[in-house]
Enzyme design. Structure first.
Site, short mmCIF file in Angstrom:
data_model
loop_
_atom_site.label_atom_id
_atom_site.label_comp_id
_atom_site.label_asym_id
_atom_site.label_seq_id
_atom_site.Cartn_x
_atom_site.Cartn_y
_atom_site.Cartn_z
N GLU A 501 -36.57 -39.51 14.78
CA GLU A 501 -38.07 -39.10 15.03
C GLU A 501 -38.51 -37.85 15.04
O GLU A 501 -39.04 -37.33 15.72
CB GLU A 501 -38.25 -39.28 16.79
CG GLU A 501 -38.16 -40.72 17.26
CD GLU A 501 -38.71 -41.12 18.69
OE1 GLU A 501 -39.73 -40.75 19.01
OE2 GLU A 501 -38.01 -41.23 19.60
N GLY A 502 -38.36 -38.04 13.43
CA GLY A 502 -38.63 -36.29 13.25
C GLY A 502 -37.60 -35.32 13.09
O GLY A 502 -36.87 -34.97 14.14
#
Length: 825
Positions: A501-502
């Site tokens: 997620e990043g």
């Protein structure tokens, strides 16, 4: 002195007005009053006149719009438009998708603490609490992480069934569609508790409730899509996954090469208008078992079948698993943490337009949809997982450090171990506060783009640091995998949370300050919009108002930074009680520092600032620690300001402000424009850096809380699964703590007598027999020491295996020529 007095009055009036953020007219009035006083007191009249002329030269053109707008604002607007970095459509959507909560106050240089402290304390509904006490508790009793990670490389079927039957996948789905309709706080509490037992299970439960088809359907689905899919997702008939990440674009949706072409095709025996998809995705959680795929791709319409635009843009579709051409089912193996994760491929996979999420109206709006909802998933799943793991690690490791003895002394009494325990305790406290704060932001209706990035980066980073310290304290206990090891899998899984997620490096260096500097700043975004206003007159009016508000804001922060630096932030109005008031004053100082340096950087570097990732990362660290410490203080207040928690709060706070000053120092020492860096240093650190890391004395107090039963320790443990059992070695060790402490006086008495005796017994049981005969201990005390030996052995024991038990049987059963791994993309 008579000559200097008017100019001193001039400067003092300006500093006073700037510090208190008074309007220009008030500054002029105050200065004029002081100058009249100087005149009457006999100051040099020529000096008074010169000072008065200076006031007039500043005040008159700025206070009269007819002079200010054409002569000052209009030329500055033209210059601003020339230096304004162009915003791409994707950047514009990203900025417009997030909302601003209290983090905006931290960028103000003068935070309104009442806004934070007046927010409601976190509280679950009766239904949510019952779910935590019932199905979540039951799920945790059923989890055997060793079997999941080593034996099955998956959840056993009965665990999958339990999760589906109790609607764990439907926490965010509204009740009218068969879901649980829980708050973000409840979602956080559920994930936190499960993750204290198994990150594989928490990931399995967390993903369907964060970024994925469920959340997107709730917000954007057509009524027909909601009616069909949401009840099936809620009860587990459909298992969702979301296909975003690919080999050549990572998770950057704006660069994905996956594409769909609008065309005619066959669907359920009929010829319909639809899309032919070609895609190559990897790292997709739940993909191997998913029945419904949310797919991000770029949509093209070369024949103009649905409009007059060829490149329609990023779009999201719902693709059933059994759609012809979908290649799905193989698995990745993420660092011995075998949650269901794998690739998805497809070439010319046809779906009808009705499978576009939100229908045809949402074609090309996928980037906006992802930006609006991605921050909510980042706010909860990963921070909550980090919180559960860190809190469990703190509680179990503290107990272990008290029970485990070396040289006749609990290892937690050694200062080196004590340092590690203090870090574990303080960071677990900080992670818990930060993860809860972002969940509460979601419940307030915010779309917390910046706080979600802060929480994702710092919770997962600190959790990895906690895991490292836990492993150091446990030593051999931590590195030998097996059913008794509560820390090894968490250590192996730590980089996963850092990556998904990043990636954390990108989150820190690009997102936190990059978005925060524009979204959270009280003036920048307003100025940008004013400069881009096509109505020239209205644009000039807006720009004039915002520009001079911004100038006053910058002057105020320069004055406030210098004043707080001179006084060490020890004076001034601040909220809180006698204990926390000094903390709020420090945060006022760093807020002013951040606002000052951010303004200087945006003014002088302009569009080049986005490429100064080291500077951006350091200023992002300052914003992050401001937000984190605010969350700690809010938690402390919400829990009734317990005195027992003060060592944890103090350690976490001082660690955070120390890191804040290190970040400010590094930013200024490496400032791209050196003379500006020197000037800013004088305003920010007139006496140099003063914040210190937590002291050894404070660390001793924080570590001691983990090694003995107390209310602060109980509060830290709240929300994790500590029930002892065969499947919960951490819970067993925690349950032994009180008994071990109660037996310590007897143990010391016995060992002292044994050392001073001349008995020849060598084994423990014989020594106990002799101790009872000699009267060193009573029969009851013997039982107590036997129990202590048994629980100590269980706490420190590690596992061993026959060789065949450690082999991957499915691999070694293959013929030699089939053992080569398939080449990955």
């Amino acid at each position: 002195m008579g000559i200097a007095l008017p100019f001193i009055a001039f400067l003092l009036a300006g500093a006073f007005a700037a510090y208190h953020r008074l309007r220009l007219a008030w500054w002029a009035a105050i200065t004029a009053t002081l100058l009249v006083g100087c005149w009457l007191l006999g100051a040099n009249h020529a000096a008074v006149i010169v000072a008065a002329v200076l006031v007039a030269l500043i005040a008159v053109p700025l206070l009269i719009p007819a002079i200010r707008k054409p002569l000052i604002t209009a030329p500055l607007l033209k210059f601003y438009r020339r230096i304004l970095p162009p915003l791409s459509q994707t950047e514009r959507i990203a900025l417009e998708s997030g909302s601003v909560g209290f983090e905006g106050e931290l960028f103000s240089g003068d935070p309104d603490w009442d806004q934070l402290l007046s927010q409601p304390a976190p509280r679950l509904t009766d239904e949510e609490q019952a779910f935590l006490d019932g199905p979540v508790e039951e799920l945790c009793t059923r989890i055997n992480d060793w079997e999941i990670t080593h034996i099955h490389a998956d959840l056993p079927p009965e665990l999958w069934d339990f999760i589906k039957q109790n609607k764990f996948f439907g926490m965010i789905i509204p009740k009218e569609y068969g879901g649980l309709g829980f708050s973000a706080l409840a979602h956080h509490k559920v994930i936190q508790k499960i993750s204290s037992m198994s990150s594989v299970v928490s990931s399995t439960v967390g993903v369907p409730n964060s970024l994925g088809p469920g959340e997107l359907l709730v917000h954007y689905g057509t009524q027909e899509q909601k009616d069909h899919y949401l009840p099936r997702l809620a009860d587990g008939r459909e298992v969702p996954c979301f296909g975003l990440t690919g080999p050549f674009a990572g998770s950057d949706a704006t660069s994905i090469p996956d594409y769909g072409i609008v065309c005619q095709g066959e669907w359920n025996g009929a010829n319909v208008l639809g899309i032919k998809l070609t895609f190559d995705k990897r790292y997709i959680t739940l993909a191997p078992v998913a029945t419904l795929i949310g797919l991000a791709f770029r949509l093209y319409d070369p024949d103009g079948l649905i409009g007059d635009t060829n490149d329609i843009g990023i779009t999201i579709a719902l693709v059933p698993r059994d759609t012809a051409g979908v290649d799905i089912g193989r698995r990745h193996f993420p660092l011995n943490s075998p949650f269901q994760n794998g690739p998805i491929h497809g070439r010319e996979v046809f779906i009808p337009l009705s499978q576009l999420l939100g229908g045809e109206d949402y074609a090309g709006k996928g980037w906006q949809m992802l930006n609006e909802q991605l921050s909510i998933g980042r706010s909860i799943t990963l921070p909550s997982t980090a919180s559960g793991g860190a809190k469990m690690g703190a509680i179990a490791t503290g107990a272990y450090a008290r029970i485990r003895k070396q040289f006749g002394l609990s290892i937690g009494r050694f200062e080196g171990v004590e340092e590690a325990l203090a870090r574990i305790a303080g960071k677990a406290y900080a992670i818990s506060a930060l993860s809860q704060a972002t969940a509460m932001a979601v419940d307030r209706g915010e779309t917390p783009a910046v706080p979600s990035a802060i929480a994702k980066y710092h919770c997962t980073t600190m959790a990895r640091e906690v895991s490292s310290d836990v492993m150091d304290v446990l030593g051999g206990k931590g590195i030998i995998l097996g059913p008794r090891n509560f820390a090894g899998r968490a250590w192996q899984a730590a980089p996963i949370a850092i990556t998904v997620e990043g990636a954390n490096i990108m989150t820190r260096s690009l997102l936190i300050f990059g978005q925060g500097a524009i979204l959270c700043h009280p003036w920048v975004l307003k100025e940008m919009k004013a400069a881009q206003n096509p109505d020239e007159k209205a644009g000039l009016e807006e720009f004039d108002r915002n520009l001079f508000g911004h100038i006053g804001f910058a002057i105020s922060n320069a004055v406030r930074s210098f004043w707080f630096g001179l006084t060490g932030a020890k004076v001034g109005k601040a909220p809180g009680d006698d204990y926390t008031r000094r903390y709020f004053r420090k945060l006022d100082r760093y807020s002013a520092n951040l606002a000052l340096i951010a303004d200087a950087s945006m003014l002088l570097l302009g569009g080049k600032l986005k490429f100064k990732e080291s500077l951006s990362g350091r200023l992002g660290d300052v914003l992050s620690h401001l937000y984190m410490t605010s969350a700690m203080l809010k938690r402390y207040q919400d829990e009734g300001c317990p005195v027992g928690d003060q060592p944890l709060l103090a350690w976490a706070f001082h660690d955070s402000v120390h890191r804040t000053e290190l970040a400010l120092s590094a930013a200024l020492r490496n400032y791209p424009i050196r003379p500006v860096g020197w000037l800013l240093w004088l305003l920010v650190f007139p006496w140099g850096r003063r914040a210190q890391a937590p002291s050894d004395r404070l660390g001793h107090r924080a570590a001691a809380l983990l090694m003995a039963p107390n209310e602060a320790r109980d509060r830290l443990a709240r929300g994790v699964f500590t029930t002892p059992g065969e499947n919960n070695p951490a819970g067993r060790i925690d349950s032994y703590l009180a008994k071990a402490i109660a037996a310590e006086p007897v143990e010391r008495k016995f060992l002292k007598a044994l050392k001073n005796s001349d008995i020849e017994a060598l084994d423990f049981a014989s020594q106990l027999d002799e101790g009872v005969r000699e009267g060193w201990i009573t029969a009851d005390e013997r039982v107590q020491l036997e129990e202590l030996r048994a629980l100590t052995l269980d706490a420190i024991m590690v596992d061993d295996f026959d060789t065949h038990e450690l082999r991957a049987a499915s691999y070694y059963d293959l013929p030699q020529h089939k053992r080569e791994p398939r080449e990955a993309a």
